[in-house]
Motif scaffolding. Structure first.
Motif, PDB file in Angstrom:
ATOM      1  N   SER A 164      -1.525   5.901   2.709  1.00  0.00           N
ATOM      2  CA  SER A 164      -1.776   4.551   3.223  1.00  0.00           C
ATOM      3  C   SER A 164      -2.554   4.622   4.530  1.00  0.00           C
ATOM      4  N   ILE A 194       0.839  -1.205   0.000  1.00  0.00           N
ATOM      5  CA  ILE A 194       0.000   0.000   0.000  1.00  0.00           C
ATOM      6  C   ILE A 194       0.871   1.250   0.000  1.00  0.00           C
ATOM      7  N   THR A 254      -7.181  -3.658  -0.186  1.00  0.00           N
ATOM      8  CA  THR A 254      -5.994  -4.293   0.384  1.00  0.00           C
ATOM      9  C   THR A 254      -5.945  -4.070   1.891  1.00  0.00           C
ATOM     10  N   SER A 283     -11.835  -1.937  -7.810  1.00  0.00           N
ATOM     11  CA  SER A 283     -10.865  -3.004  -8.022  1.00  0.00           C
ATOM     12  C   SER A 283     -10.937  -3.517  -9.456  1.00  0.00           C
ATOM     13  N   GLY A 312       2.121   1.970  -3.325  1.00  0.00           N
ATOM     14  CA  GLY A 312       1.086   2.423  -4.253  1.00  0.00           C
ATOM     15  C   GLY A 312       0.595   3.824  -4.037  1.00  0.00           C
ATOM     16  N   TYR A 366      -7.026   0.838  -2.967  1.00  0.00           N
ATOM     17  CA  TYR A 366      -6.146   0.202  -1.979  1.00  0.00           C
ATOM     18  C   TYR A 366      -6.853  -0.070  -0.650  1.00  0.00           C
TER      19      TYR A 366
END
Length: 490
Positions: free
Chosen positions: A72, A64, A232, A441, A67, A229
């Protein structure tokens, strides 16, 4: 779905009770085969070990950070908010159906049997592959002690050894996972202290979306990536609902299982978000952190030195081993439950549905899960393991939200001793949030979603071709009577 669905299922199971293994004759209820010996706290120890906060921080959080950089923390906060809705739904459903089959057990009883079996297959496949994903991290962190321990074979050995441990009694496993959990939380405490002692970045870092550009320079990224994210981040928290997998082994499960789920989520959120924020704010060079393939290792080496990094790495290796053990426990019971519900031909159901007379654990089902997971880690490329596991959690949560909503409407969850506040806010918001995450996603990468939907579809097809219309299959009995189980506690 009629209002009396749960009673009808119980009557059907009762009619078959005299010949169906695992069902008490004439009651339509499961027989108490597992050992009901876990306390509320011991359940949380195993559940948190499946969440594995340290493994999430060192294995999932780095992806994360790579990305979306400092944002995050924002993704984790959004994930935690969605997690509250999810946990409320889990708590009520688990209290209504304290059955070791977990999610498939209450989805099948609220939304219908085909949906339950589709979810069962998706959950089982994802769970077995997740064991391989997590176990692969053992060599990475044990390798700091010796290069000989850094090979891919280490993860396979971890799976096989923990499979043997998972076959032991549930109370033994509760204490083993509890000791390991203390060690991994200790590693997170070190990471947190080091981060907050070296705060160098502004607080705005925590909501600034950035990624690594050419030459390792931070460049702005789309805010929509944060939502992507978040899926995730949800995966990093995932596991708090695993408390229901040990419901048939937990004392007073109807009244305690909901609280176990909520407490597990709260502890997991704190244990993962706080160290992540500490690292983001304590980083000397945020651009280098975002570009690093191992942000946490780089941070510790840079801020605390190689000795501390080595000690923490050993702690993370322990966390990986602990997580593998807890997840094998979980999905061994899932496979056992499917055999008890007669999901397969009887030649398969008999060994998988057998409980060891002394250990009172599903030894054969546990061994099968561990061996298949080890084979997958050995034979399947890591990238394929990731693709096959990353989107399943969103579909799982969407169905749990629908089950919590529909369950009250058709009265199948009336037996729940825990009732979520402000119903139907949580299931509606949870379902909507998971659908948004699923769409984002899909936009980011459609392949994982397609794989998850494909596995779910195979489950629907299997149910239609093999289970549907067979009165002796998938009768879905009622939970066992807790007040009759003192003699089997051990």
């Amino acid at each position: 779905m009629s209002d009396g669905l749960q009673e009808d299922l119980g009557e059907a199971a009762g009619a078959l009770g005299a010949k169906a293994p695992g069902i008490v004759p004439d009651t339509g209820k499961y027989e108490q085969q597992l050992s009901r010996g876990l306390t509320f706290k011991e359940n949380i120890l195993i559940t948190l070990s499946a969440v594995t906060p340290a493994s999430s921080v060192f294995i999932i959080v780095p992806a994360i950070i790579n990305g979306i950089g400092g944002a995050s923390a924002l993704a984790f906060l959004i994930g935690a908010l969605v997690g509250v809705f999810v946990a409320l739904c889990y708590a009520e459903l688990s209290s209504a159906f304290p059955i070791t089959g977990g999610e498939y057990a209450f989805v099948a009883r609220t939304l219908g049997k085909p949906w339950g079996f589709g979810l069962f297959l998706l959950n089982l496949v994802s769970g077995v592959l997740i064991i391989g994903v997590i176990a692969s991290g053992a060599g990475q962190y044990l390798g700091v002690l010796s290069e000989a321990l850094g090979g891919g074979w280490v993860g396979i050995v971890v799976i096989l050894v923990t499979t043997v441990i998972a076959c032991l009694g549930i109370k033994t496993n509760a204490w083993v996972t509890g000791v390991f959990l203390v060690l991994e939380i200790g590693a997170l405490v070190v990471l947190t202290v080091v981060g907050f002692l070296h705060v160098s970045q502004p607080i705005s870092t925590l909501w600034t979306v950035a990624t690594s550009g050419p030459g390792g320079v931070l460049v702005s990224a789309s805010a929509g990536l944060v939502v992507s994210y978040t899926a995730t981040a949800l995966f990093a928290f995932n596991g708090y609902g695993a408390a229901v997998y040990y419901a048939e082994e937990t004392k007073n499960a109807r009244s305690t299982i909901g609280r176990a789920i909520l407490w597990s989520l709260l502890i997991a959120v704190v244990a993962e978000i706080v160290p992540t924020i500490a690292v983001l704010l304590g980083s000397k060079d945020l651009a280098a952190l975002v570009a690093s393939p191992s942000p946490m290792t780089q941070f510790l080496t840079e801020r605390a030195g190689p000795v501390v990094n080595t000690l923490v790495s050993v702690g993370i290796a322990v966390a990986v081993i602990n997580a593998v053990l807890a997840i094998i426990l979980q999905f061994g019971r899932t496979l056992f439950s499917s055999a008890r519900d007669r999901s397969w031909p009887d030649a398969i159901n008999r060994p998988l549905g057998r409980i060891h007379p002394t250990l009172r654990t599903p030894v054969v089902a546990t061994i099968i899960v561990g061996v298949i997971a080890a084979l997958c880690l050995w034979l399947v490329p890591f990238s394929v393991l990731l693709v096959a596991t990353s989107a399943g959690i969103v579909i799982l949560y969407a169905l749990v939200g629908l089950a919590a909503f529909v369950g009250r409407l058709n009265h199948t969850t009336d037996a729940a001793e825990y009732r979520m506040p402000l119903w139907p806010v949580a299931p509606i918001l949870m379902t909507l949030a998971t659908l948004v995450i699923l769409v984002m996603s899909l936009i980011a990468d459609w392949v994982p979603v397609a794989v998850a939907v494909g596995i779910f579809g195979i489950g629907l097809l299997y149910y239609a071709l093999y289970l549907r219309g067979k009165p002796d299959r998938w009768t879905l009995p009622l939970p066992a009577d807790e007040e009759l189980e003192d003699e089997v506690r051990g």
